[in-house]
Design an enzyme around this catalytic site. Structure first.
Site, PDB file in Angstrom:
ATOM      1  CD  GLU A 115      -2.992  -1.114   2.240  1.00  0.00           C
ATOM      2  OE1 GLU A 115      -4.150  -1.492   1.985  1.00  0.00           O
ATOM      3  OE2 GLU A 115      -2.621  -0.767   3.374  1.00  0.00           O
ATOM      4  CB  CYS A 135       6.579  -5.171   9.064  1.00  0.00           C
ATOM      5  SG  CYS A 135       7.796  -4.191   9.972  1.00  0.00           S
ATOM      6  CB  CYS A 139       5.478  -2.082  16.234  1.00  0.00           C
ATOM      7  SG  CYS A 139       7.222  -1.796  15.826  1.00  0.00           S
ATOM      8  CG  HIS A 250       6.271   4.808  18.983  1.00  0.00           C
ATOM      9  ND1 HIS A 250       5.625   5.925  18.476  1.00  0.00           N
ATOM     10  CD2 HIS A 250       6.690   4.087  17.900  1.00  0.00           C
ATOM     11  CE1 HIS A 250       5.644   5.873  17.153  1.00  0.00           C
ATOM     12  NE2 HIS A 250       6.285   4.776  16.784  1.00  0.00           N
ATOM     13  CB  CYS A 368       0.275   7.113  11.189  1.00  0.00           C
ATOM     14  SG  CYS A 368       1.824   6.560  11.899  1.00  0.00           S
TER      15      CYS A 368
END
Length: 391
Positions: A115, A135, A139, A250, A368
């Site tokens: 995407e 990935c 996460c 984060h 996001c």
């Protein structure tokens, strides 16, 4: 290009692009193109000139047919057509959000899908591109992290995302038309699917193509690479690409970051920050962007904000606060707006810009942390995704 295995899904569109014998020129660096032309029979004394001509046709004019390269002799165009192709990812779907954001589902070699998201703003347009199918990082707050890594994208597939977007937006110049300085794709961010620094060589080569002044010609200051903190590749990024750097930070303690960004168990906060302190000097970047997703009750306290300021002290930086974008089965909730603003205020008073990112494209799952190929979404139920997130 090695074909990856085809995975079954719920789509009825044919799963595999037609195979062609020619080598794809998209994504080759100038040096690689020079070598390829010589191997195909271009006299060595002409090869450098031919590289410049072909480069402009592909990357400045957006031409896909060798027959249209009118400053090349017909027999040479025939030689190119016999040996090469100019191939881009195929648009499977294009969704346009109420806010104008465009999300493209693109099919690449082997039938896999990635995407790409285009975000229009008042004075610029940002294209968010992917570097991997899936990935490896898992996460826990990121939808892409629930899709296992299939393979790295080639340099051509990375550059191809930029070219597909320019096609769709009609941004290639027209011969003879007045020069238009307006750029619809003015910025590129490597913030889509995948960890760019786990695909360093292909990302580097793709960015060399995108930054080349005789083609797409994006300044390295208009390109931002986002990493979760692959420390050994950070200095190489500065020296070999030199673009702006964003870090998916984060959390302000190793205990919390280990859960949110598991690669922290390999390169912890202290190790990551030591590498980041060197980046502005090595790349001549003005500052590093620290990305910080706001998760209710997890990482959004006043103490977290104060600790963040202490950690990044001495690093030229800004802190992008990202309201969490929820996805089916997500184990987290977005922090309340007052809490986000209070956090931002503490960071700002300490001397760091702390913009709160406005969520874009939420209605089409383009915001996001929401990117994931449609085939994978169709293959799993929300309950399965939730179970994986808890594991």
């Amino acid at each position: 290009m090695n074909a990856a295995p085809i995975t079954q899904d719920l789509l009825t569109i044919p799963r595999k692009l037609p195979e062609t014998a020619g080598r794809n020129l998209v994504g080759l660096t100038r040096e690689q193109l020079h070598e390829a032309l010589i191997q195909a029979g271009t006299p060595e004394r002409q090869a450098r000139m031919r590289v410049g001509q072909i480069w402009q046709w592909i990357y400045h004019w957006g031409v896909r047919d060798f027959a249209q390269m009118t400053n090349l002799a017909k027999d040479y165009r025939a030689l190119l057509a016999e040996n090469f192709e100019i191939a881009l990812p195929e648009i499977v779907t294009r969704q346009i959000s109420a806010d104008g954001t465009r999300k493209y589902l693109l099919r690449i070699s082997g039938g896999h899908e990635v995407e790409t998201v285009y975000i229009p703003e008042e004075n610029r347009g940002t294209l968010c591109i992917s570097s991997q199918v899936g990935c490896t990082l898992t996460c826990s707050f990121c939808h892409t992290g629930t899709q296992k890594l299939v393979r790295n994208l080639t340099a051509g597939e990375i550059v191809g995302q930029v070219m597909v977007a320019r096609d769709d937006l009609g941004e290639w110049p027209k011969p003879g038309a007045p020069k238009d300085e307006t750029r619809l794709v003015s910025n590129v961010v490597l913030m889509g699917m995948g960890e760019p620094l786990y695909n360093f060589d292909n990302v580097r080569d793709a960015m060399k193509v995108v930054m080349d002044g005789e083609g797409i010609s994006l300044s390295r200051r208009r390109i931002t690479l986002s990493t979760s903190g692959i420390v050994p590749e950070i200095a190489k990024t500065a020296e070999e690409i030199g673009c702006l750097l964003a870090v998916s930070f984060h959390a302000t303690t190793d205990e919390t970051r280990d859960k949110l960004v598991p690669v922290n168990r390999k390169w912890n906060i202290e190790t990551l920050l030591n590498a980041l302190r060197e980046y502005p000097r090595l790349s001549n970047s003005e500052r590093i962007t620290f990305e910080y997703v706001m998760l209710d009750g997890v990482n959004d306290s006043d103490e977290d904000a104060r600790r963040l300021v202490r950690l990044i002290r001495g690093i030229p930086a800004k802190v992008n606060l990202i309201p969490f974008n929820e996805w089916p089965g997500s184990p987290y909730r977005r922090s309340g707006w007052e809490r986000i603003e209070a956090f931002a205020d503490i960071v700002h008073k300490a001397g760091y810009a702390s913009p709160i990112r406005t969520p874009r494209g939420e209605d089409i799952m383009a915001a996001c942390g929401q990117l994931k190929s449609a085939t994978e979404r169709g293959r799993k139920t929300a309950a399965q995704i939730a179970a994986e997130a808890r594991a």
